[in-house]
Design a protein around this motif. Sequence first.
Motif: not given
Length: 216
Positions: A121-125, A112-113, A140-142
Amino acid sequence: MLGTSISTNSLLLGLFALVTAAVLAGTQMGTKDRIAAEERKAAQKALLQIVPLERHNNDLLVDTITIAEEHWELLGLKDGGEINIARDNAQAVAAIIPAVAPDGYSGDIRMIVGVNADGSVAGVRVLVHNETPGLGDKVDLKKSNWILSFNGKSLQNPSADKWEVHKDGGEFDQFTGATITPRAVVRQVRKTLEYFAEAKPLAIEAQPLATQDEQH
């Protein structure tokens, strides 16, 4: 005698099957609402990582617009999807857009963007991927903070030709021993920004929705 015994056993088996089915149905009904609530919480958590509560006061999960089929290809979507809109007192401040990078090392990379009203860009996951553990899974942010490097970027910052990994002459880092995965994500984030600029989803009228304060 034998016929009577068989008939009795058949009736007992049938009754057992009916009781078992009823118990399973009851269990499913009893857990359905709880499962739905947990899924809602998980989805909301991902959205709130991109657009936190202090930036909006609507329900991100229900304030949505449908993506027109003409844009599916640009976003890498095969079956369409919905955009979650973040609003502050009815003013649209950001869109959270589903996208798929189809050219990851091990297949699709679903993400999701979040895009702010100004196109940044507010953020990407990354939500789902099958990339190699210890290499490509750094999207992956993890696993690493690499995905945060998109925050604040736009089609003007960097310029279009710099929306690539370093190896391809661009501005974004690749991973040691893994270039295909970050290259796929960088290019799809850029395409998502292109979609935002072209389709202008924040300008699309949506039904007025209750704010979070009004819902409690």
